[in-house]
Design a protein around this motif. Structure first.
Motif, mmCIF file in Angstrom:
data_model
loop_
_atom_site.group_PDB
_atom_site.id
_atom_site.type_symbol
_atom_site.label_atom_id
_atom_site.label_comp_id
_atom_site.label_asym_id
_atom_site.label_seq_id
_atom_site.Cartn_x
_atom_site.Cartn_y
_atom_site.Cartn_z
ATOM 1 N N GLU A 1 -1.648 -0.554 7.600
ATOM 2 C CA GLU A 1 -1.087 0.066 6.393
ATOM 3 C C GLU A 1 -0.022 -0.815 5.761
ATOM 4 N N VAL A 2 0.799 -1.450 6.593
ATOM 5 C CA VAL A 2 1.842 -2.347 6.082
ATOM 6 C C VAL A 2 1.211 -3.536 5.363
ATOM 7 N N GLN B 1 -1.772 -3.722 4.063
ATOM 8 C CA GLN B 1 -2.439 -3.243 2.853
ATOM 9 C C GLN B 1 -1.433 -3.046 1.728
ATOM 10 N N ASP B 2 -0.280 -2.479 2.045
ATOM 11 C CA ASP B 2 0.771 -2.272 1.044
ATOM 12 C C ASP B 2 1.263 -3.609 0.489
ATOM 13 N N TYR B 3 1.467 -4.598 1.362
ATOM 14 C CA TYR B 3 1.930 -5.907 0.914
ATOM 15 C C TYR B 3 0.905 -6.560 -0.012
ATOM 16 N N GLU C 1 -1.331 -5.133 -1.871
ATOM 17 C CA GLU C 1 -1.419 -4.411 -3.142
ATOM 18 C C GLU C 1 -0.236 -4.727 -4.056
ATOM 19 N N GLN C 2 0.852 -5.215 -3.500
ATOM 20 C CA GLN C 2 2.008 -5.576 -4.323
ATOM 21 C C GLN C 2 1.844 -6.926 -5.009
ATOM 22 N N PHE D 1 8.299 -8.441 4.421
ATOM 23 C CA PHE D 1 7.595 -8.810 3.190
ATOM 24 C C PHE D 1 7.889 -10.254 2.782
#
Length: 234
Positions: free
Chosen positions: A14-15, A17-19, A21-22, A102
């Protein structure tokens, strides 16, 4: 770049994937909980980079990597630092130790593009067209394209930065250290904890400040020696 996450830990996946998508330059094509599933995705999708965990069920990450005849670029993600040397034997791009920050993720992505640039350089010399380097930044839910050679300077505003160009000023959610990792060192320099400047846009400077257009930007005490040395060499 098309990205594939191969990770059996839901939170870690999830982490990542979030990175991904940013960053508008990255596109997620799949999240696989094991290497066998990933093999199937590689047969169906064009994948430019794999974020690969080492400890996977059924088939370990490095064994999976060994089985690929023509693997894409690979970034290893793991909680076990002792596998770093072994991972680099497979010519991986980078090795990210969990939990992944990040800013560290951005550094790895920059290495991806450096590798890609080296790979396609001979083709580019044959092509008469030239694409100016740029990044997309999120502004009020829109992705705004900023050419790097348009940037005059960047100002930190805590969790945000203000990017100044001759045409516009945009405010985007970035910490200044994160955005610094996106910029080429030969074109930009951080002169203060709150400022990054474009070296080519400097019109005047002293030991305490630089002038870009109508802006007078201070040189931070901890940056002074490095900055003055750099500017005096111009």
């Amino acid at each position: 770049m098309n990205c594939l996450i191969v990770e059996d830990e839901p939170l870690a996946a999830e982490v990542l994937q979030d990175y991904i998508e940013q960053l508008p330059q990255l596109r997620l094509v799949g999240v696989c909980t094991d290497a066998l599933y990933a093999l199937g995705v590689l047969q169906k999708e064009v994948v430019d980079v794999i974020f690969l965990d080492i400890h996977l069920p059924k088939l370990k990450g490095l064994d999976f990597l060994k089985s690929l005849t023509n693997p894409p670029q690979v970034i290893i993600t793991t909680a076990y630092h002792q596998y770093a040397v072994q991972g680099y034997e497979f010519n991986v791009v980078d090795f990210l130790l969990k939990p992944i920050e990040f800013s560290r993720f951005l550094q790895a992505v920059n290495k991806l593009y450096a590798n890609e640039k080296n790979t396609i350089a001979p083709k580019e010399t044959m092509n008469s067209t030239y694409e100016r380097p740029y990044h997309f930044f999120t502004v009020n839910k829109h992705k705004v394209k900023i050419y790097l050679d348009d940037i005059l300077y960047i100002e930190s505003l805590k969790e945000y930065v203000r990017i100044i160009t001759p045409q516009q000023k945009i405010l985007t959610k970035f910490q200044i250290g994160e955005i610094a990792s996106l910029l080429p060192d030969e074109q930009f320099i951080r002169v203060h904890r709150s400022y990054i400047i474009a070296i080519s846009k400097i019109s005047a400077f002293s030991n305490t400040e630089v002038v870009i257009g109508e802006a007078i930007i201070p040189i931070g005490r901890s940056y002074k020696k490095m900055v003055v040395q750099c500017l005096n060499s111009l």
